[in-house]
Design a protein around this motif. Sequence first.
Motif, PDB file in Angstrom:
ATOM      1  N   ILE A 197       0.848  -1.194   0.000  1.00 18.36           N
ATOM      2  CA  ILE A 197       0.000   0.000   0.000  1.00 18.36           C
ATOM      3  C   ILE A 197       0.886   1.247   0.000  1.00 18.36           C
ATOM      4  CG2 ILE A 197      -1.713   1.306   1.309  1.00 18.36           C
ATOM      5  CD1 ILE A 197      -2.802  -1.276   0.057  1.00 18.36           C
ATOM      6  N   ASP A 198       1.913   1.239   0.840  1.00 20.52           N
ATOM      7  CA  ASP A 198       2.805   2.390   0.939  1.00 20.52           C
ATOM      8  C   ASP A 198       3.770   2.484  -0.248  1.00 20.52           C
ATOM      9  OD1 ASP A 198       1.668   3.089   3.366  1.00 20.52           O
ATOM     10  OD2 ASP A 198       3.157   1.989   4.556  1.00 20.52           O
ATOM     11  N   HIS A 199       4.098   1.344  -0.848  1.00 17.45           N
ATOM     12  CA  HIS A 199       5.029   1.305  -1.982  1.00 17.45           C
ATOM     13  C   HIS A 199       4.428   0.422  -3.074  1.00 17.45           C
ATOM     14  CE1 HIS A 199       8.062   3.184   0.587  1.00 17.45           C
ATOM     15  NE2 HIS A 199       7.721   2.311   1.518  1.00 17.45           N
ATOM     16  N   PRO A 200       3.443   0.914  -3.816  1.00 17.54           N
ATOM     17  CA  PRO A 200       2.724   0.077  -4.796  1.00 17.54           C
ATOM     18  C   PRO A 200       3.642  -0.437  -5.900  1.00 17.54           C
ATOM     19  CG  PRO A 200       1.503   2.097  -4.328  1.00 17.54           C
ATOM     20  CD  PRO A 200       2.869   2.269  -3.740  1.00 17.54           C
ATOM     21  N   THR A 201       3.735  -1.758  -5.986  1.00 17.59           N
ATOM     22  CA  THR A 201       4.587  -2.412  -6.971  1.00 17.59           C
ATOM     23  C   THR A 201       3.924  -3.717  -7.390  1.00 17.59           C
ATOM     24  OG1 THR A 201       5.802  -3.397  -5.135  1.00 17.59           O
ATOM     25  CG2 THR A 201       6.758  -1.421  -6.134  1.00 17.59           C
ATOM     26  N   PRO A 259     -11.609  -1.763 -11.300  1.00 15.78           N
ATOM     27  CA  PRO A 259     -10.324  -2.479 -11.221  1.00 15.78           C
ATOM     28  C   PRO A 259      -9.275  -1.739 -10.402  1.00 15.78           C
ATOM     29  CG  PRO A 259     -10.469  -1.335 -13.301  1.00 15.78           C
ATOM     30  CD  PRO A 259     -11.767  -1.075 -12.597  1.00 15.78           C
ATOM     31  N   CYS A 260      -9.551  -1.585  -9.112  1.00 11.58           N
ATOM     32  CA  CYS A 260      -8.596  -0.963  -8.204  1.00 11.58           C
ATOM     33  C   CYS A 260      -8.925  -1.411  -6.787  1.00 11.58           C
ATOM     34  CB  CYS A 260      -8.620   0.567  -8.318  1.00 11.58           C
ATOM     35  SG  CYS A 260     -10.223   1.297  -7.968  1.00 11.58           S
ATOM     36  N   CYS A 261      -8.099  -1.011  -5.830  1.00  9.78           N
ATOM     37  CA  CYS A 261      -8.246  -1.480  -4.463  1.00  9.78           C
ATOM     38  C   CYS A 261      -9.654  -1.237  -3.927  1.00  9.78           C
ATOM     39  CB  CYS A 261      -7.214  -0.790  -3.577  1.00  9.78           C
ATOM     40  SG  CYS A 261      -7.277  -1.326  -1.853  1.00  9.78           S
ATOM     41  N   ARG A 262     -10.192  -2.229  -3.252  1.00  6.27           N
ATOM     42  CA  ARG A 262     -11.543  -2.145  -2.704  1.00  6.27           C
ATOM     43  C   ARG A 262     -11.716  -0.967  -1.758  1.00  6.27           C
ATOM     44  NH1 ARG A 262     -16.539  -3.731  -4.103  1.00  6.27           N
ATOM     45  NH2 ARG A 262     -17.794  -4.534  -2.399  1.00  6.27           N
ATOM     46  N   TRP A 263     -10.647  -0.558  -1.106  1.00 12.09           N
ATOM     47  CA  TRP A 263     -10.739   0.530  -0.141  1.00 12.09           C
ATOM     48  C   TRP A 263     -11.150   1.848  -0.806  1.00 12.09           C
ATOM     49  CZ3 TRP A 263      -5.551  -0.403   2.934  1.00 12.09           C
ATOM     50  CH2 TRP A 263      -5.623  -1.658   3.556  1.00 12.09           C
ATOM     51  N   ALA A 264     -10.911   1.977  -2.108  1.00 11.91           N
ATOM     52  CA  ALA A 264     -11.306   3.188  -2.827  1.00 11.91           C
ATOM     53  C   ALA A 264     -12.760   3.155  -3.285  1.00 11.91           C
ATOM     54  CB  ALA A 264     -10.391   3.399  -4.040  1.00 11.91           C
ATOM     55  N   THR A 292     -12.482   8.959   5.216  1.00 12.27           N
ATOM     56  CA  THR A 292     -12.520   7.500   5.153  1.00 12.27           C
ATOM     57  C   THR A 292     -11.675   6.919   6.289  1.00 12.27           C
ATOM     58  OG1 THR A 292     -12.267   5.602   3.663  1.00 12.27           O
ATOM     59  CG2 THR A 292     -10.576   7.314   3.532  1.00 12.27           C
ATOM     60  N   PHE A 293     -11.563   5.604   6.314  1.00  9.03           N
ATOM     61  CA  PHE A 293     -10.843   4.941   7.395  1.00  9.03           C
ATOM     62  C   PHE A 293      -9.333   5.061   7.189  1.00  9.03           C
ATOM     63  CE2 PHE A 293     -11.869   1.841   4.148  1.00  9.03           C
ATOM     64  CZ  PHE A 293     -10.764   1.033   4.045  1.00  9.03           C
ATOM     65  N   HIS A 294      -8.597   4.849   8.255  1.00  7.17           N
ATOM     66  CA  HIS A 294      -7.160   5.175   8.270  1.00  7.17           C
ATOM     67  C   HIS A 294      -6.385   4.520   7.138  1.00  7.17           C
ATOM     68  CE1 HIS A 294      -3.070   5.834   9.569  1.00  7.17           C
ATOM     69  NE2 HIS A 294      -2.863   4.529   9.552  1.00  7.17           N
ATOM     70  N   ASN A 295      -6.483   3.196   7.004  1.00  5.94           N
ATOM     71  CA  ASN A 295      -5.665   2.512   6.004  1.00  5.94           C
ATOM     72  C   ASN A 295      -5.968   2.994   4.593  1.00  5.94           C
ATOM     73  OD1 ASN A 295      -4.146   1.027   7.773  1.00  5.94           O
ATOM     74  ND2 ASN A 295      -5.347  -0.848   7.586  1.00  5.94           N
ATOM     75  N   ALA A 296      -7.223   3.380   4.321  1.00  7.29           N
ATOM     76  CA  ALA A 296      -7.562   3.880   2.992  1.00  7.29           C
ATOM     77  C   ALA A 296      -6.842   5.187   2.701  1.00  7.29           C
ATOM     78  CB  ALA A 296      -9.070   4.056   2.856  1.00  7.29           C
ATOM     79  N   HIS A 356     -14.082   7.941  13.376  1.00 10.00           N
ATOM     80  CA  HIS A 356     -15.333   7.186  13.457  1.00 10.00           C
ATOM     81  C   HIS A 356     -15.428   6.173  12.322  1.00 10.00           C
ATOM     82  CE1 HIS A 356     -19.486   6.067  13.968  1.00 10.00           C
ATOM     83  NE2 HIS A 356     -19.776   6.516  12.752  1.00 10.00           N
ATOM     84  N   LEU A 357     -15.111   6.605  11.108  1.00 10.51           N
ATOM     85  CA  LEU A 357     -15.180   5.674   9.979  1.00 10.51           C
ATOM     86  C   LEU A 357     -14.142   4.561  10.133  1.00 10.51           C
ATOM     87  CD1 LEU A 357     -15.803   8.100   6.969  1.00 10.51           C
ATOM     88  CD2 LEU A 357     -17.465   6.812   8.338  1.00 10.51           C
ATOM     89  N   THR A 358     -13.013   4.868  10.753  1.00 10.12           N
ATOM     90  CA  THR A 358     -12.026   3.820  11.040  1.00 10.12           C
ATOM     91  C   THR A 358     -12.601   2.816  12.029  1.00 10.12           C
ATOM     92  OG1 THR A 358     -10.157   5.304  10.620  1.00 10.12           O
ATOM     93  CG2 THR A 358      -9.733   3.356  11.981  1.00 10.12           C
ATOM     94  N   SER A 359     -13.294   3.302  13.038  1.00  3.29           N
ATOM     95  CA  SER A 359     -13.809   2.407  14.084  1.00  3.29           C
ATOM     96  C   SER A 359     -14.886   1.474  13.566  1.00  3.29           C
ATOM     97  CB  SER A 359     -14.358   3.228  15.257  1.00  3.29           C
ATOM     98  OG  SER A 359     -15.548   3.925  14.887  1.00  3.29           O
ATOM     99  N   ILE A 360     -15.640   1.897  12.543  1.00  4.62           N
ATOM    100  CA  ILE A 360     -16.718   1.041  12.040  1.00  4.62           C
ATOM    101  C   ILE A 360     -16.311   0.255  10.792  1.00  4.62           C
ATOM    102  CG2 ILE A 360     -18.521   2.503  13.026  1.00  4.62           C
ATOM    103  CD1 ILE A 360     -19.032   3.640  10.246  1.00  4.62           C
ATOM    104  N   SER A 361     -15.099   0.474  10.320  1.00  2.00           N
ATOM    105  CA  SER A 361     -14.625  -0.258   9.136  1.00  2.00           C
ATOM    106  C   SER A 361     -13.980  -1.575   9.552  1.00  2.00           C
ATOM    107  CB  SER A 361     -13.656   0.601   8.326  1.00  2.00           C
ATOM    108  OG  SER A 361     -14.330   1.668   7.705  1.00  2.00           O
ATOM    109  N   ASP A 362     -14.745  -2.387  10.235  1.00  2.00           N
ATOM    110  CA  ASP A 362     -14.312  -3.714  10.660  1.00  2.00           C
ATOM    111  C   ASP A 362     -15.143  -4.730   9.885  1.00  2.00           C
ATOM    112  OD1 ASP A 362     -13.352  -5.934  11.908  1.00  2.00           O
ATOM    113  OD2 ASP A 362     -14.368  -5.592  13.820  1.00  2.00           O
ATOM    114  N   GLY A 363     -14.559  -5.279   8.835  1.00  4.55           N
ATOM    115  CA  GLY A 363     -15.316  -6.146   7.946  1.00  4.55           C
ATOM    116  C   GLY A 363     -16.096  -5.385   6.898  1.00  4.55           C
TER     117      GLY A 363
END
Length: 445
Positions: A197-201, A259-264, A292-296, A356-363
């Motif tokens: 995610i941090d270094h897309p390759t 066709p891209c990461c589901r998080w988007a 959005t949530f943190h990892n996104a 808040h969106l991070t806290s509810i983005s479980d699954g």
Amino acid sequence: MAPAFHDFAHTLTSGDLPEDVLRVLRRSFTDTMGVAAVASTTQMADIARRGALALFGVGGAGGSRILMHGARVSPAGAAMAGAFTVDAVDAHDGTSPCKGHAGSAVFPALLALTDAMPEPVNGAEFATLLAIAYEVSYRAGLAQHATCADYHTSGAWTAVGVATACARGLGATPEQIRHAAGIGEYHGPRSQMMRCIDHPTMVRDGVGWGAPSGVTAAYLACEGFTGAPALTCEDAPSFWADLGTNWRLVEDTHYKPYPCCRWAHPSMDAAADLMREHALHHTDVAAVEIKTFHNATRLAGHSPATPDEFAYSIAFPVAALIVRGQVGVAELHEDTLRDPDIQRISSATTLIDDPHLTSISDGKRWAEVSLLLQDGRRVSAAPRTPRGDVDMPLSANDIEAKFHLFADPVLGEPRAQELASLSGNFDHLSASEFARLRDLCLSAP
């Protein structure tokens, strides 16, 4: 009491598969082969094929054809090249609770296995192997995420599911299946997803090594090689308590419209809705704000320089959808990365890490989007999750349209239509009919 995973894998028959399980497997077969078709044209797939041809010669296990290419290598080599191929276009099925993907490993591995087997396999038998691979993979993934501090790629847990299913396909005993899973888990890639995610390759989601690790584990176990118990299968009993009665693959499998990461995807869906509901043109949009949530937010990707960076970005795909009205085959071309209209909106996109969106983005995957317009107005969409999840499924027509969008330009309409027809009914095919379907999947366009 639920059976042990290795007993489940050893005794499961096609007659044990509920209709809703078969429906998911049919849909995933068609969807994955559509992605494989367009992905076979990528540089990443070409590199993987050349690597397999250089390193994985045909041996005593027999030859398997590389997905959408036809050259013969070992089953492990075909699984490797095929998994990297499917993973080259991030549009394949997934499981949000596991934050990953099974089909991109499972289909290349099992097609490679059955292509090398001396005895023909019919559709019902292949469905049984698929069901084992998906179900064990999903449960191993859930167990791993619950017990490991790091977020590992799908290759880590699909290696376990692939090993289990391949061992069953090779006629292993329950104890050999148990060893295969242990070998697959022990030697599978414990790659950390956030590094990509941090270094897309091209390392992507790890399935390029998860699939051959599982195939290799199965062959080794059948030869008598022993493995330490698979911790994800044997040391996390709560994830296996309803094995065989409740199917995770039905509850958890999602499909991607983009066709891209589901998080988007929730941000893309929201932006598309806002553009349509307010009858906007991309020239009306001055800036975009995404909560959005943190990892996104770590996807970032305001100025991707490669298809890999595009796949693991959020700002640029949202901008592409605003400008083009879609993110499809045309948007996979590198020319898209230089589109000045997309670049303008992407650079004017702000990502906000929302607790808040991070806290509810479980699954689930949550995002809230606002468009700031040139006339000073601000239009906003309510927080949402993406289309394609079980609660907002893509329709059969959506899946069919996506398949033909990806497959027709590569395979030609007649072959694509035959592949779609057979894959959508694969569990009813005789051995000769299934061999035809496998030919459509494995031969060169």
